[in-house]
Write a protein that holds these residues in place. Structure first.
Motif, mmCIF file in Angstrom:
data_model
loop_
_atom_site.group_PDB
_atom_site.id
_atom_site.type_symbol
_atom_site.label_atom_id
_atom_site.label_comp_id
_atom_site.label_asym_id
_atom_site.label_seq_id
_atom_site.Cartn_x
_atom_site.Cartn_y
_atom_site.Cartn_z
ATOM 1 N N LEU A 21 51.146 50.903 38.686
ATOM 2 C CA LEU A 21 50.609 50.436 39.820
ATOM 3 C C LEU A 21 50.211 51.586 40.646
ATOM 4 N N ARG A 22 51.156 51.481 41.987
ATOM 5 C CA ARG A 22 50.516 52.704 42.390
ATOM 6 C C ARG A 22 50.683 53.960 42.124
ATOM 7 N N GLY A 23 51.034 54.378 40.730
ATOM 8 C CA GLY A 23 51.187 56.053 40.048
ATOM 9 C C GLY A 23 49.588 55.887 39.906
ATOM 10 N N LEU A 24 49.479 54.527 39.035
ATOM 11 C CA LEU A 24 48.157 54.455 39.177
ATOM 12 C C LEU A 24 46.642 54.957 40.362
ATOM 13 N N SER A 25 47.420 54.367 41.254
ATOM 14 C CA SER A 25 46.162 55.030 42.941
ATOM 15 C C SER A 25 46.637 55.924 42.800
ATOM 16 N N ARG A 26 48.034 57.547 42.954
ATOM 17 C CA ARG A 26 48.329 58.267 43.242
ATOM 18 C C ARG A 26 47.142 58.880 42.078
ATOM 19 N N PHE A 27 46.977 58.259 40.814
ATOM 20 C CA PHE A 27 46.156 59.608 40.098
ATOM 21 C C PHE A 27 44.533 59.749 40.760
ATOM 22 N N LEU A 28 44.351 58.622 40.913
ATOM 23 C CA LEU A 28 43.677 58.371 41.205
ATOM 24 C C LEU A 28 42.865 58.984 42.546
ATOM 25 N N LYS A 29 44.205 58.908 43.906
ATOM 26 C CA LYS A 29 43.346 59.849 44.665
ATOM 27 C C LYS A 29 43.421 61.612 44.512
#
Ligand code: NAD
Length: 489
Positions: A50-58
């Motif tokens: 989930l943190r990976g997904l968040s970093r992807f967006l950021k």
């Protein structure tokens, strides 16, 4: 992704037509092995993804906005709020609540099971498939993905081949942020999707048209695979005589022309009296001019139609009834002006198919009762809207109809509320998601009871030889609860 086909990059494949009949077998085996290893189960793994997904967006914010502009000329404002921000709030919610969502849920017991431990275990399904459309190509892939990841599944992502820029980003950039053994992307259109669906998945989450939804459901039935269908259709919008025409016009125009009308929950047509129509038309014209200027084609705030096929389909609908507002088009830009059609007949093509473009027909009804009868005669819509200054009228429409979601004096703002389920009913789909509902959708709720291997004396009353006395006692124990969480396990 391993396998026999053309490598587009890293983990993705686009199978050659002559490729073997199942070019996805290796990928699915890799994901299934990863799932069976238990890798996706611990909360720490889910959090890391989930943190990976968040970093992807950021880290790719600009790339994502540019890509949405390239695919759909999506204005940054619209792309930000409807695609990036909504995905971010889903991720935040999942990260905040993951432990609570994953936890076994204790349930109330009857007296016959009072000493046992009874609970619901949230189990991931396994290897799941998410198929997405092109209109919100990031949101409609990532929002289900957040719930699938949070619930501990492995996922195959199948973005739409029509939003080409986003398809490439999902194929090439997103995998850098996720565990490659647990997540894969499959590219292509109907041909590739058909081959993909020949494989067994443990859950399928499909967003798209009812026509393709039927195909996906038929494919799922081969393995009795459970699925969610997020479909489309025509969303009615009733406008009462007792209303403020300018407020209604502003609200309806924004929701209808957002993303150039290519929104599954957009108001598809207005039902109102002829008198209200006469008041709404100048108000809608003012709203359009205020939003997009005198020449909407030069406005930076109006998206374009996804491709030539849809552009020509929409141009065909412009000829239905009479364009009281707009009606212009430009093939080179795939531009369709914000359009309001009047004198439309129920039998016109624009009233037969989901419009999915910046065209708003108005049909005349004499009363709220006639509007409700009109709505009830048709398939249950994904969304339904009613505008009135009289809350009794809004509530009457709500009470006497059925739809996936409902907006009273509002459009699709319900999409932004993560604590509400979103999904269709009947022809507009089955199942729901958003927030915890997505986690639940991607979880099997396993009812569990754990009993002591001892204390056999308690069980004796169930066993033959039966007697009326024991029967009465057991019935009483089954029908009564202590209301205390006591158990011996
Ligand atoms: P579509 O049904 O044509 O395609 C959706 C996805 O299915 C794409 O990824 C496509 O490649 C794939 N697909 C196409 N043919 C297939 C086949 N034979 N087998 C398996 N997969 C196949 O829909 P679209 O044109 O991309 O999107 C528009 C439709 O989606 C509209 O009806 C709209 O209302 C609906 N929609 C619904 C929601 C919702 O949340 N309910 C959201 C957005 C769009």
């Amino acid at each position: 992704m391993s396998g026999k086909g053309k490598k587009s990059s890293g983990q993705q494949l686009k199978p050659e037509p002559e490729a073997q009949t199942n070019p996805y077998a290796d990928t699915l085996k890799r994901l299934r092995d990863a799932f069976n290893s238990g890798r996706t189960q611990p909360a720490e793994f889910r959090v890391s993804q989930l943190r990976g997904l968040s970093r992807f967006l950021k880290e790719n914010r600009k790339l994502l906005l540019d890509t949405l502009a390239q695919d759909l000329n999506k204005p940054t404002f619209e792309a930000d709020i409807s695609e990036i921000v909504l995905c971010e709030s889903e991720i935040r919610l999942a990260l905040k609540n993951l432990d609570a969502w994953m936890k076994d849920e204790r349930v109330e017991k009857n007296l016959a099971t009072q000493l046992d431990s009874a609970f619901i275990r949230k189990e991931p399904y396994g290897v799941t498939l998410i198929i997405a459309p092109w209109n919100y190509p990031l949101n409609l892939l990532l929002v289900p993905l957040v719930g699938a990841v949070a619930a501990g599944n492995c996922v195959v992502l199948k973005p739409s081949e029509m939003s080409k820029g986003m398809e490439k980003v999902i194929a090439e950039v997103l995998p850098q942020y996720l565990d490659k053994n647990c997540f894969a992307t499959v590219l292509g259109g109907p041909e590739e999707a058909t081959i993909l669906l020949k494989n067994k998945f443990d859950y399928i989450f499909f967003t798209g048209s009812p026509r393709v939804g039927q195909i996906v459901m038929a494919a799922a039935s081969k393995y009795l695979t459970p699925l969610t269908l997020e479909l489309g259709g025509k969303n009615p919008c009733y406008v009462d005589d007792n209303c403020d025409p300018q407020n209604v016009a502003n609200r309806v125009a924004w929701f209808r022309f957002f993303n150039a009308g290519q929104t599954c929950v957009a108001p598809d047509y207005i039902l109102c009296s002829r008198e209200t129509q006469e008041k709404l038309l100048p108000a809608l014209q003012r709203a359009v001019t205020q939003f997009y200027g005198k020449d909407p084609q030069s406005s930076p705030d109006l998206a374009r139609i996804i491709n030539n096929k849809h552009f020509h389909r929409l141009c065909g609908l412009l000829g239905n009834g009479r364009a009281a507002i707009g009606g212009q088009s430009d093939e080179q830009e795939r531009y369709i002006a914000p359009t309001v059609l009047v004198d439309v007949k129920e039998t016109d093509p624009v009233m037969q198919e989901e419009i999915f473009g910046p065209i708003l027909p108005i049909l005349n009804v004499q009363s709220v009762e006639e509007a409700i009868a009109f709505i009830r005669k048709r398939e249950k819509p994904l969304a339904l809207y009613a505008f009135s200054n009289d809350s009794k009228v809004v509530n009457k429409v709500l009470d006497e109809t059925s739809s996936g979601s409902f907006g009273g004096n509002n459009g699709f703002m319900f999409m932004t509320i993560t604590s509400m389920p979103f999904g269709g009913i009947g022809h507009s789909g089955m199942g729901q998601y958003h927030g915890k509902f997505t986690f639940d959708t991607f979880s099997h709720l396993r009812g569990c009871i754990l009993c002591s291997p001892r204390l056999e004396i308690i069980n004796k009353i169930r066993y033959p030889p039966y007697s009326p006395g024991r029967q009465r006692l057991l019935v009483w124990l089954l029908e009564h609860k202590l209301g205390l969480p006591c158990s011996i396990l």
